[in-house]
Design a protein around this motif. Structure first.
Motif, PDB file in Angstrom:
ATOM      1  N   GLY A   1       0.795  -1.217   0.000  1.00 50.50           N
ATOM      2  CA  GLY A   1       0.000   0.000   0.000  1.00 50.50           C
ATOM      3  C   GLY A   1       0.830   1.270   0.000  1.00 50.50           C
ATOM      4  N   ASP A   2       2.045   1.234   0.590  1.00 51.07           N
ATOM      5  CA  ASP A   2       2.872   2.442   0.662  1.00 51.07           C
ATOM      6  C   ASP A   2       3.901   2.505  -0.462  1.00 51.07           C
ATOM      7  OD1 ASP A   2       4.268   0.282   1.516  1.00 51.07           O
ATOM      8  OD2 ASP A   2       5.152   1.251   3.286  1.00 51.07           O
ATOM      9  N   TRP A   3       3.838   1.616  -1.437  1.00 47.85           N
ATOM     10  CA  TRP A   3       4.750   1.642  -2.575  1.00 47.85           C
ATOM     11  C   TRP A   3       4.156   2.474  -3.708  1.00 47.85           C
ATOM     12  CZ3 TRP A   3       6.565  -4.150  -3.326  1.00 47.85           C
ATOM     13  CH2 TRP A   3       7.311  -4.530  -2.204  1.00 47.85           C
ATOM     14  N   ASP A   4       5.014   3.180  -4.427  1.00 47.23           N
ATOM     15  CA  ASP A   4       4.571   3.905  -5.621  1.00 47.23           C
ATOM     16  C   ASP A   4       5.023   3.171  -6.895  1.00 47.23           C
ATOM     17  OD1 ASP A   4       7.247   4.297  -5.398  1.00 47.23           O
ATOM     18  OD2 ASP A   4       7.194   6.493  -5.549  1.00 47.23           O
ATOM     19  N   GLN A   5       5.658   2.003  -6.722  1.00 52.31           N
ATOM     20  CA  GLN A   5       6.083   1.193  -7.863  1.00 52.31           C
ATOM     21  C   GLN A   5       5.737  -0.278  -7.602  1.00 52.31           C
ATOM     22  OE1 GLN A   5      10.069   2.275  -9.610  1.00 52.31           O
ATOM     23  NE2 GLN A   5      10.311   3.288  -7.608  1.00 52.31           N
ATOM     24  N   TYR A   6       5.857  -1.072  -8.662  1.00 49.94           N
ATOM     25  CA  TYR A   6       5.676  -2.525  -8.559  1.00 49.94           C
ATOM     26  C   TYR A   6       7.048  -3.185  -8.569  1.00 49.94           C
ATOM     27  CZ  TYR A   6       0.831  -1.608  -9.912  1.00 49.94           C
ATOM     28  OH  TYR A   6      -0.443  -1.147  -9.981  1.00 49.94           O
TER      29      TYR A   6
ATOM     30  N   ILE B   1      19.495 -21.055 -13.030  1.00 51.45           N
ATOM     31  CA  ILE B   1      18.377 -20.128 -12.892  1.00 51.45           C
ATOM     32  C   ILE B   1      18.791 -19.006 -11.941  1.00 51.45           C
ATOM     33  CG2 ILE B   1      15.972 -19.857 -12.183  1.00 51.45           C
ATOM     34  CD1 ILE B   1      16.277 -21.481 -14.683  1.00 51.45           C
ATOM     35  N   ARG B   2      18.666 -17.771 -12.404  1.00 53.46           N
ATOM     36  CA  ARG B   2      18.877 -16.582 -11.567  1.00 53.46           C
ATOM     37  C   ARG B   2      17.558 -15.808 -11.482  1.00 53.46           C
ATOM     38  NH1 ARG B   2      24.339 -14.846 -11.574  1.00 53.46           N
ATOM     39  NH2 ARG B   2      25.631 -16.712 -11.197  1.00 53.46           N
ATOM     40  N   ILE B   3      17.357 -15.158 -10.347  1.00 54.62           N
ATOM     41  CA  ILE B   3      16.139 -14.377 -10.145  1.00 54.62           C
ATOM     42  C   ILE B   3      16.481 -12.898 -10.312  1.00 54.62           C
ATOM     43  CG2 ILE B   3      14.172 -13.954  -8.658  1.00 54.62           C
ATOM     44  CD1 ILE B   3      14.577 -16.851  -9.567  1.00 54.62           C
ATOM     45  N   ARG B   4      15.733 -12.274 -11.222  1.00 57.18           N
ATOM     46  CA  ARG B   4      15.968 -10.853 -11.507  1.00 57.18           C
ATOM     47  C   ARG B   4      14.855 -10.026 -10.865  1.00 57.18           C
ATOM     48  NH1 ARG B   4      16.271  -8.215 -17.589  1.00 57.18           N
ATOM     49  NH2 ARG B   4      16.354  -6.007 -16.948  1.00 57.18           N
ATOM     50  N   PHE B   5      15.259  -8.960 -10.119  1.00 55.61           N
ATOM     51  CA  PHE B   5      14.315  -8.068  -9.457  1.00 55.61           C
ATOM     52  C   PHE B   5      14.373  -6.699 -10.142  1.00 55.61           C
ATOM     53  CE2 PHE B   5      15.252 -11.299  -6.364  1.00 55.61           C
ATOM     54  CZ  PHE B   5      14.044 -11.507  -5.709  1.00 55.61           C
ATOM     55  N   ASP B   6      13.191  -6.158 -10.487  1.00 57.45           N
ATOM     56  CA  ASP B   6      13.112  -4.839 -11.135  1.00 57.45           C
ATOM     57  C   ASP B   6      11.944  -4.062 -10.549  1.00 57.45           C
ATOM     58  OD1 ASP B   6      15.230  -5.082 -13.178  1.00 57.45           O
ATOM     59  OD2 ASP B   6      13.911  -6.639 -14.015  1.00 57.45           O
ATOM     60  N   TRP B   7      12.205  -2.777 -10.282  1.00 54.87           N
ATOM     61  CA  TRP B   7      11.113  -1.864  -9.906  1.00 54.87           C
ATOM     62  C   TRP B   7      10.520  -1.269 -11.193  1.00 54.87           C
ATOM     63  CZ3 TRP B   7       9.303  -1.779  -5.102  1.00 54.87           C
ATOM     64  CH2 TRP B   7      10.118  -2.220  -4.083  1.00 54.87           C
ATOM     65  N   ILE B   8       9.212  -1.386 -11.373  1.00 60.27           N
ATOM     66  CA  ILE B   8       8.561  -0.916 -12.602  1.00 60.27           C
ATOM     67  C   ILE B   8       7.366  -0.053 -12.243  1.00 60.27           C
ATOM     68  CG2 ILE B   8       9.334  -2.881 -13.995  1.00 60.27           C
ATOM     69  CD1 ILE B   8       6.629  -4.150 -13.551  1.00 60.27           C
ATOM     70  N   GLN B   9       7.003   0.817 -13.181  1.00 59.47           N
ATOM     71  CA  GLN B   9       5.866   1.704 -12.960  1.00 59.47           C
ATOM     72  C   GLN B   9       4.560   1.086 -13.462  1.00 59.47           C
ATOM     73  OE1 GLN B   9       5.869   4.504 -11.321  1.00 59.47           O
ATOM     74  NE2 GLN B   9       8.090   4.615 -10.988  1.00 59.47           N
ATOM     75  N   THR B  10       4.659   0.302 -14.543  1.00 57.32           N
ATOM     76  CA  THR B  10       3.453  -0.273 -15.161  1.00 57.32           C
ATOM     77  C   THR B  10       3.479  -1.784 -14.969  1.00 57.32           C
ATOM     78  OG1 THR B  10       3.466   1.469 -16.822  1.00 57.32           O
ATOM     79  CG2 THR B  10       2.103  -0.490 -17.278  1.00 57.32           C
ATOM     80  N   ALA B  11       2.372  -2.319 -14.459  1.00 58.29           N
ATOM     81  CA  ALA B  11       2.293  -3.756 -14.180  1.00 58.29           C
ATOM     82  C   ALA B  11       1.964  -4.521 -15.455  1.00 58.29           C
ATOM     83  CB  ALA B  11       1.231  -4.042 -13.126  1.00 58.29           C
ATOM     84  N   PRO B  12       2.736  -5.566 -15.822  1.00 59.19           N
ATOM     85  CA  PRO B  12       2.489  -6.355 -17.045  1.00 59.19           C
ATOM     86  C   PRO B  12       1.416  -7.413 -16.828  1.00 59.19           C
ATOM     87  CG  PRO B  12       4.440  -7.184 -15.956  1.00 59.19           C
ATOM     88  CD  PRO B  12       3.958  -6.031 -15.126  1.00 59.19           C
ATOM     89  N   VAL B  13       0.275  -7.034 -16.256  1.00 53.17           N
ATOM     90  CA  VAL B  13      -0.823  -7.969 -15.981  1.00 53.17           C
ATOM     91  C   VAL B  13      -2.117  -7.293 -16.389  1.00 53.17           C
ATOM     92  CG1 VAL B  13       0.422  -9.070 -14.079  1.00 53.17           C
ATOM     93  CG2 VAL B  13      -1.088  -7.135 -13.606  1.00 53.17           C
ATOM     94  N   PRO B  14      -3.205  -8.054 -16.566  1.00 56.50           N
ATOM     95  CA  PRO B  14      -4.503  -7.432 -16.869  1.00 56.50           C
ATOM     96  C   PRO B  14      -4.883  -6.420 -15.807  1.00 56.50           C
ATOM     97  CG  PRO B  14      -4.602  -9.795 -17.250  1.00 56.50           C
ATOM     98  CD  PRO B  14      -3.284  -9.530 -16.620  1.00 56.50           C
TER      99      PRO B  14
END
Length: 620
Positions: A115-120, A133-146
């Motif tokens: 709730g207190d985040w301004d990014q995903y 397998i490596r796990i990549r973490f990224d802060w994004i503004q637009t969510a790639p979901v419906p």
């Protein structure tokens, strides 16, 4: 003489014609019924596999939600600010990496939001050189979901919930949404490969050769098909005949059957997950087998017809022999020999003559058989009366025993009360003598044990008198555990309690329930190994409350299963053998039942099932 010859001829012709007509009608009926049964069986088969797929799919979705809820529970209390780089040793990062590494083939990515985040925050497994397998973490503004997954309604308060609005299938991806139970209004959206579910479920179903399955998204995109070339293409292109029947509607609709040629289809649109499943069965092999069976039956019928012709010839010859026999018997009867009887039954003029002649002997035989039947029934009545008297005598003896036990117990308790008073006086007189006081304590302990045994003995022979009122199962269990706290600590046992949320009071007798729980818990503590675990699980539904006690002891041998709730049966070195019998009596008096089983991991489980009755009074 010519009359009887004519009768034989008519009988032979009638028998042959009837046989031909009967066989033709029977073969026709069997063939038509066989084809109908093949279709009915095919419909039943495709419906069965449709239901199995639906149940397994819901179970798989529930497992995914459970995985997400476990992950969310691990990370929801770990503080993390929006846009901050996540270190390699951050607990949040470690939990997510461990999760995705374990389920890399299932999950395409995870999307987190508080709730207190301004990014995903997007977490995505990436395969690098060497297959690691490596796990990549990224802060994004637009969510790639419906977008509708990002909107949360007022009733979305559950930690995780398997519901259609929390699941969306789109572009070969299945999006699962889970909300946090905390105050941070957190949310996790997982993207799962849609083709993983159908392929795995259908492989587990082990479909026979004649049955095949087709799974599509709601828009008609094929996710699974026996033909690999159909996958990722639309149903209207690869199977237009199915699409024409189903139409272009993608809404959830009840399952439908349809048939095309020698194929039976069952199509159904699921809500969880939002897939359309189509099971198909090819019934042409069944029709071919039916035709082969019909051919064999025709050959068999021809054989039967030939046999009938032989029988007709034999019967004609036998008829001639019968006429000669009738003539000879009639001659002996005319001479006064009434012991003779013509053992022939016919439905023609000759049969009438024979029946008239045999009527006298039949009446005699009937009278004898009637007398035998009367004797048999009389014998049965005598046996029944004997059994009834034996049962009544047994019940009377039990009643007398119960009354006698009650009177004797009362007298013994009075005498023990007097003995207890004398022991107290003796204890006062010998209070300076340690040895005498030790003996007196042993005597008092023996008297208490004897009184307790008498109390259990009397309670077993009495129907429990219930004083019902609203009772919380958890409160009763607390009281029981408090009474056995010393024994539990003495053996180093671990008590694990599990309870459903929202448990309501039930209408019951708390003291009686406490005694039933005590008797069950005594066994669990006794048979548990030192340092073992005793699990108490309380579950409920709209009609029943289920309380189970599980231990890690040796379990219940098969030879003891039928005697477990019988009075005076015990495998302990001490004890009256009445504990489980009394517990069973109390539970049955409440309208419930008690059962037991051996746990596969080791130990025994006793489950008590109690009804939720008089809800108005219980909630008052």
């Amino acid at each position: 003489m010519s009359h009887f010859v004519s009768l034989k001829t008519r009988a032979g012709l009638f028998l042959i014609a009837s046989t031909i007509l009967l066989m033709t009608s029977l073969l026709t009926f069997l063939y038509i019924s066989g084809r109908k049964n093949v279709v009915i069986s095919a419909r039943r088969d495709v419906l069965h596999y449709t239901q199995l797929f639906t149940e397994n799919a819901k179970s798989e979705i529930a497992n995914r939600f459970l995985e997400l809820s476990n992950l969310q529970y691990q990370i929801e209390k770990v503080p993390l600010k929006s846009g901050v780089t996540i270190g390699q040793k951050n607990p949040w990062r470690l939990s997510v990496e461990q999760f995705l590494a374990g389920y890399a083939r299932k999950y395409r990515f995870l999307l987190f939001k508080k709730g207190d985040w301004d990014q995903y925050l997007l977490a995505k497994p990436v395969k690098i050189f060497g297959g690691e397998i490596r796990i990549r973490f990224d802060w994004i503004q637009t969510a790639p979901v419906p977008s509708k997954l990002l909107r949360r309604s007022e009733d979305d308060s559950a930690f995780w919930k398997v519901s259609p609005k929390n699941i969306i299938s789109q572009n070969r991806l299945l999006y699962l949404r889970s909300f946090s139970s905390g105050k941070n209004n957190g949310m996790v959206i997982a993207a799962v490969s849609s083709d993983v579910f159908p392929e795995q479920i259908i492989q587990n179903l082990k479909l026979p050769n004649q049955v095949s399955a087709l799974v599509t998204e709601s828009n008609g995109l094929v996710l699974f098909s026996p033909r690999k070339s159909d996958i990722n293409r639309f149903l209207s292109r690869v199977r237009p005949e199915i699409q024409r029947f189903l139409g272009n509607s993608s809404a959830t609709e009840p399952g439908v059957f349809f048939r095309k040629g020698s194929r039976i289809f069952r199509a159904e649109m699921l809500s969880v997950p939002p897939f359309r499943i189509i099971f198909e069965k090819n019934i042409s092999p069944d029709f071919e087998a039916l035709n082969a069976t019909l051919l064999r039956m025709i050959l068999f019928a021809v054989g039967i017809l030939l046999l009938v012709l032989a029988v007709v010839w034999f019967m004609a010859k036998r008829m001639t022999d019968t006429l000669e026999n009738v003539s000879a018997v009639a001659t002996r009867v005319a001479e006064g020999d009434f012991s003779q009887k013509i053992a022939i039954r016919r439905q023609d003029e000759l049969g009438t003559l024979i029946d008239t002649f045999n009527d006298m002997i039949d009446r005699t035989r009937a009278s004898y058989q009637s007398l035998q039947e009367v004797n048999r029934k009389l014998s049965e009545k005598v046996d029944e009366l004997t059994r009834t008297r034996a049962e009544l005598s047994q019940k009377q003896r039990l009643a007398i025993i119960g009354e006698t036990v009650s009177k004797i117990s009362h007298e013994i308790q009075n005498k023990i009360g007097g003995v207890s008073i004398w022991l107290q006086n003796l204890e006062m007189e010998l209070k300076e003598n340690p040895a005498a006081r030790a003996y007196i304590e042993e005597m008092k302990s023996a008297l208490r044990s004897f009184l307790e045994m008498l109390t259990h003995f009397k309670r077993f022979y009495r129907e429990p008198q219930l004083e019902k009122k609203p009772v919380l199962i958890s409160s009763v269990l607390e009281s029981v555990l408090k009474q056995f706290s010393d024994e539990i600590r003495g053996k180093g046992l671990k008590i694990e309690r599990k309870e459903s949320k929202g448990l309501q009071p039930i209408w019951a007798d708390p003291q009686q329930l406490e005694e039933a729980f005590l008797n069950i818990l005594i066994n669990a503590i006794y048979y548990s190994p030192p340092g073992g675990r005793v699990t108490i699980d309380v579950r409920t539904n709209s009609d029943w409350v289920f309380v189970s006690f599980s231990d890690e002891g040796p379990g219940i041998p098969k030879e003891h299963a039928h005697s477990l709730f019988q009075p005076f049966f015990t495998t302990k070195s001490s004890g009256s053998g009445l504990g489980l019998a009394i517990a069973d009596s109390i539970v049955r008096a409440h309208g419930g039942k008690i059962s037991f089983r051996n746990v596969p991991e080791g130990g025994a489980e006793f489950k008590i099932q109690l009804p939720i009755e008089n809800k108005t009074a219980a909630n008052a």
